[in-house]
Write a protein that holds these residues in place. Structure first.
Motif, mmCIF file in Angstrom:
data_model
loop_
_atom_site.group_PDB
_atom_site.id
_atom_site.type_symbol
_atom_site.label_atom_id
_atom_site.label_comp_id
_atom_site.label_asym_id
_atom_site.label_seq_id
_atom_site.Cartn_x
_atom_site.Cartn_y
_atom_site.Cartn_z
ATOM 1 N N LYS A 107 -12.760 -4.389 -6.523
ATOM 2 C CA LYS A 107 -11.821 -5.387 -6.466
ATOM 3 C C LYS A 107 -12.670 -6.742 -7.033
ATOM 4 C CE LYS A 107 -11.369 -6.698 -1.836
ATOM 5 N NZ LYS A 107 -10.175 -6.816 -0.776
ATOM 6 N N ARG A 108 -12.200 -7.640 -7.591
ATOM 7 C CA ARG A 108 -12.779 -8.912 -8.045
ATOM 8 C C ARG A 108 -11.726 -9.951 -8.158
ATOM 9 N NH1 ARG A 108 -13.208 -11.533 -12.347
ATOM 10 N NH2 ARG A 108 -15.134 -12.711 -12.961
ATOM 11 N N TRP A 109 -12.146 -11.165 -7.905
ATOM 12 C CA TRP A 109 -11.402 -12.123 -7.772
ATOM 13 C C TRP A 109 -12.080 -13.823 -7.876
ATOM 14 C CZ3 TRP A 109 -12.388 -9.743 -3.606
ATOM 15 C CH2 TRP A 109 -12.698 -10.386 -2.459
ATOM 16 N N LEU A 110 -11.280 -14.869 -8.050
ATOM 17 C CA LEU A 110 -12.172 -16.133 -8.127
ATOM 18 C C LEU A 110 -11.312 -16.825 -7.085
ATOM 19 C CD1 LEU A 110 -12.065 -17.091 -11.800
ATOM 20 C CD2 LEU A 110 -14.094 -16.160 -10.745
ATOM 21 N N ALA A 111 -12.098 -17.607 -6.130
ATOM 22 C CA ALA A 111 -11.685 -18.396 -5.138
ATOM 23 C C ALA A 111 -12.706 -19.622 -5.176
ATOM 24 C CB ALA A 111 -11.626 -17.848 -3.874
ATOM 25 N N GLY A 112 -12.151 -20.999 -5.113
ATOM 26 C CA GLY A 112 -12.903 -21.883 -4.920
ATOM 27 C C GLY A 112 -14.104 -22.036 -5.948
ATOM 28 N N GLY A 113 -13.847 -21.626 -7.222
ATOM 29 C CA GLY A 113 -14.904 -21.458 -8.202
ATOM 30 C C GLY A 113 -16.072 -20.564 -8.180
ATOM 31 N N GLU A 114 -15.933 -19.615 -7.290
ATOM 32 C CA GLU A 114 -16.769 -18.477 -7.103
ATOM 33 C C GLU A 114 -16.089 -17.152 -7.121
ATOM 34 O OE1 GLU A 114 -19.945 -20.246 -3.734
ATOM 35 O OE2 GLU A 114 -18.117 -19.693 -3.026
ATOM 36 N N VAL A 115 -16.909 -16.249 -7.873
ATOM 37 C CA VAL A 115 -16.551 -14.982 -7.989
ATOM 38 C C VAL A 115 -16.899 -13.976 -6.694
ATOM 39 C CG1 VAL A 115 -16.928 -12.767 -9.110
ATOM 40 C CG2 VAL A 115 -17.132 -14.852 -10.614
ATOM 41 N N HIS A 116 -15.902 -13.497 -6.169
ATOM 42 C CA HIS A 116 -15.912 -12.353 -5.194
ATOM 43 C C HIS A 116 -15.811 -11.137 -5.554
ATOM 44 C CE1 HIS A 116 -15.698 -15.988 -2.219
ATOM 45 N NE2 HIS A 116 -15.274 -16.442 -3.147
ATOM 46 N N THR A 117 -16.299 -10.130 -4.679
ATOM 47 C CA THR A 117 -16.158 -8.807 -5.098
ATOM 48 C C THR A 117 -16.088 -7.950 -3.990
ATOM 49 O OG1 THR A 117 -18.643 -8.122 -5.424
ATOM 50 C CG2 THR A 117 -17.306 -9.078 -7.544
ATOM 51 N N GLY A 118 -15.606 -6.666 -3.947
ATOM 52 C CA GLY A 118 -15.225 -5.948 -2.794
ATOM 53 C C GLY A 118 -15.399 -4.530 -3.243
ATOM 54 N N ARG A 119 -15.675 -3.837 -2.353
ATOM 55 C CA ARG A 119 -15.815 -2.214 -2.755
ATOM 56 C C ARG A 119 -15.312 -1.787 -1.364
ATOM 57 N NH1 ARG A 119 -17.213 -0.026 -6.951
ATOM 58 N NH2 ARG A 119 -17.832 2.078 -5.990
ATOM 59 N N GLY A 120 -14.638 -0.339 -1.536
ATOM 60 C CA GLY A 120 -14.315 0.188 -0.131
ATOM 61 C C GLY A 120 -14.000 1.751 -0.367
ATOM 62 N N MET A 121 -13.423 2.187 0.464
ATOM 63 C CA MET A 121 -12.828 3.959 0.360
ATOM 64 C C MET A 121 -11.620 3.844 0.973
ATOM 65 S SD MET A 121 -15.350 5.464 -0.993
ATOM 66 C CE MET A 121 -14.779 7.206 -0.448
ATOM 67 N N LYS A 122 -10.890 4.534 0.236
ATOM 68 C CA LYS A 122 -9.391 4.611 0.663
ATOM 69 C C LYS A 122 -8.856 6.095 0.718
ATOM 70 C CE LYS A 122 -6.458 1.047 -0.353
ATOM 71 N NZ LYS A 122 -6.048 -0.069 -0.911
ATOM 72 N N THR A 123 -8.037 6.244 1.586
ATOM 73 C CA THR A 123 -7.315 7.707 1.811
ATOM 74 C C THR A 123 -5.753 7.363 1.581
ATOM 75 O OG1 THR A 123 -7.048 9.416 3.069
ATOM 76 C CG2 THR A 123 -7.585 7.301 4.288
ATOM 77 N N MET A 124 -5.211 8.375 0.818
ATOM 78 C CA MET A 124 -3.805 8.114 0.660
ATOM 79 C C MET A 124 -3.396 9.460 0.865
ATOM 80 S SD MET A 124 -3.736 5.566 -2.588
ATOM 81 C CE MET A 124 -2.123 5.217 -2.467
ATOM 82 N N SER A 125 -2.273 9.745 1.382
ATOM 83 C CA SER A 125 -1.448 10.881 1.657
ATOM 84 C C SER A 125 -0.046 10.736 0.954
ATOM 85 C CB SER A 125 -1.051 11.177 3.214
ATOM 86 O OG SER A 125 -2.497 11.280 3.699
ATOM 87 N N PHE A 126 0.263 11.893 0.483
ATOM 88 C CA PHE A 126 1.708 12.120 -0.406
ATOM 89 C C PHE A 126 2.452 13.175 0.014
ATOM 90 C CE2 PHE A 126 -2.149 10.105 -2.693
ATOM 91 C CZ PHE A 126 -1.583 9.271 -3.371
ATOM 92 N N VAL A 127 3.748 13.121 -0.255
ATOM 93 C CA VAL A 127 4.603 14.112 0.195
ATOM 94 C C VAL A 127 5.716 14.262 -1.117
ATOM 95 C CG1 VAL A 127 4.765 13.864 2.563
ATOM 96 C CG2 VAL A 127 6.323 12.587 1.205
ATOM 97 N N ARG A 128 5.939 15.469 -1.198
ATOM 98 C CA ARG A 128 6.886 15.459 -2.552
ATOM 99 C C ARG A 128 8.262 15.446 -1.952
ATOM 100 N NH1 ARG A 128 5.692 19.100 -6.860
ATOM 101 N NH2 ARG A 128 4.713 20.436 -5.261
ATOM 102 N N THR A 129 9.114 14.560 -2.455
ATOM 103 C CA THR A 129 10.712 14.238 -2.085
ATOM 104 C C THR A 129 11.658 14.802 -3.180
ATOM 105 O OG1 THR A 129 10.702 11.967 -3.187
ATOM 106 C CG2 THR A 129 9.522 12.120 -1.047
ATOM 107 N N ASP A 130 12.843 14.634 -3.051
ATOM 108 C CA ASP A 130 13.817 15.033 -3.885
ATOM 109 C C ASP A 130 13.517 14.104 -5.215
ATOM 110 O OD1 ASP A 130 14.771 16.785 -2.259
ATOM 111 O OD2 ASP A 130 16.470 15.395 -1.551
ATOM 112 N N ASP A 131 13.125 12.922 -5.125
ATOM 113 C CA ASP A 131 12.747 11.976 -6.385
ATOM 114 C C ASP A 131 11.456 12.212 -6.585
ATOM 115 O OD1 ASP A 131 15.228 10.877 -6.063
ATOM 116 O OD2 ASP A 131 14.748 9.726 -4.493
ATOM 117 N N GLY A 132 10.724 13.245 -6.358
ATOM 118 C CA GLY A 132 9.230 13.317 -6.904
ATOM 119 C C GLY A 132 8.119 12.965 -5.600
ATOM 120 N N TRP A 133 6.948 12.825 -6.138
ATOM 121 C CA TRP A 133 5.823 12.655 -5.229
ATOM 122 C C TRP A 133 5.915 11.072 -4.863
ATOM 123 C CZ3 TRP A 133 2.956 15.819 -2.933
ATOM 124 C CH2 TRP A 133 2.642 17.163 -3.510
#
Length: 149
Positions: A107-133
């Motif tokens: 991720k990247r953004w500007l705040a107070g005239g400075e560039v900020h960045t971030g990196r991370g790890m994410k885990t996401m779980s999904f289920v199939r529903t009648d309307d799809g995943w």
């Protein structure tokens, strides 16, 4: 080489999960339609979904509404500008009506005239529903950096 119906279904399921991953991350972008993109999280997440933040802080557990509200406020407040968040290629596992994505993001953004960045790890779980995943849960850990202009 012939593709079996099972392989075709697996490919289709993985593509559907990948589309949800991208929709999730693209919700966190400043600019036009920020509110609509965040509102779309209500469609792509099951009503009882949980989102968990660690990030070296006390663990914070959100439901869908408590997750969206502060992000909408931040992304529309003008406090930060040019915010964007994106997934890196991740790993998708599908078994029947459950699936999982594990991957890095940036991720990247500007705040107070400075560039900020971030990196991370994410885990996401999904289920199939009648309307799809749909997303049933997500959890993340990250590190942020500040880069002066």
């Amino acid at each position: 080489m012939t593709i079996t119906s099972g392989e075709a279904a697996a490919t289709s399921d993985e593509a559907a999960v990948e589309a949800l991953v991208h929709a999730f991350f693209s919700a966190f972008t400043t600019g036009p339609d920020t509110a609509a993109r965040l509102d779309d999280l209500r469609r792509i997440m099951i009503p009882g979904a949980t989102v968990v933040r660690t990030c070296g802080l006390p663990v914070e557990v959100y439901d869908v509404e408590s997750f969206i509200a502060p992000r909408l406020a931040l992304l529309t407040s003008g406090e930060i500008e040019e915010f964007e968040e994106w997934p890196e290629p991740g790993r998708i596992d599908v078994f029947g009506d459950i699936a999982h994505w594990w991957g890095a993001y940036g991720k990247r953004w500007l705040a107070g005239g400075e560039v900020h960045t971030g990196r991370g790890m994410k885990t996401m779980s999904f289920v199939r529903t009648d309307d799809g995943w749909r997303i049933s849960s997500a959890a993340w850990d990250e590190r942020q950096l500040k880069i002066s202009r």
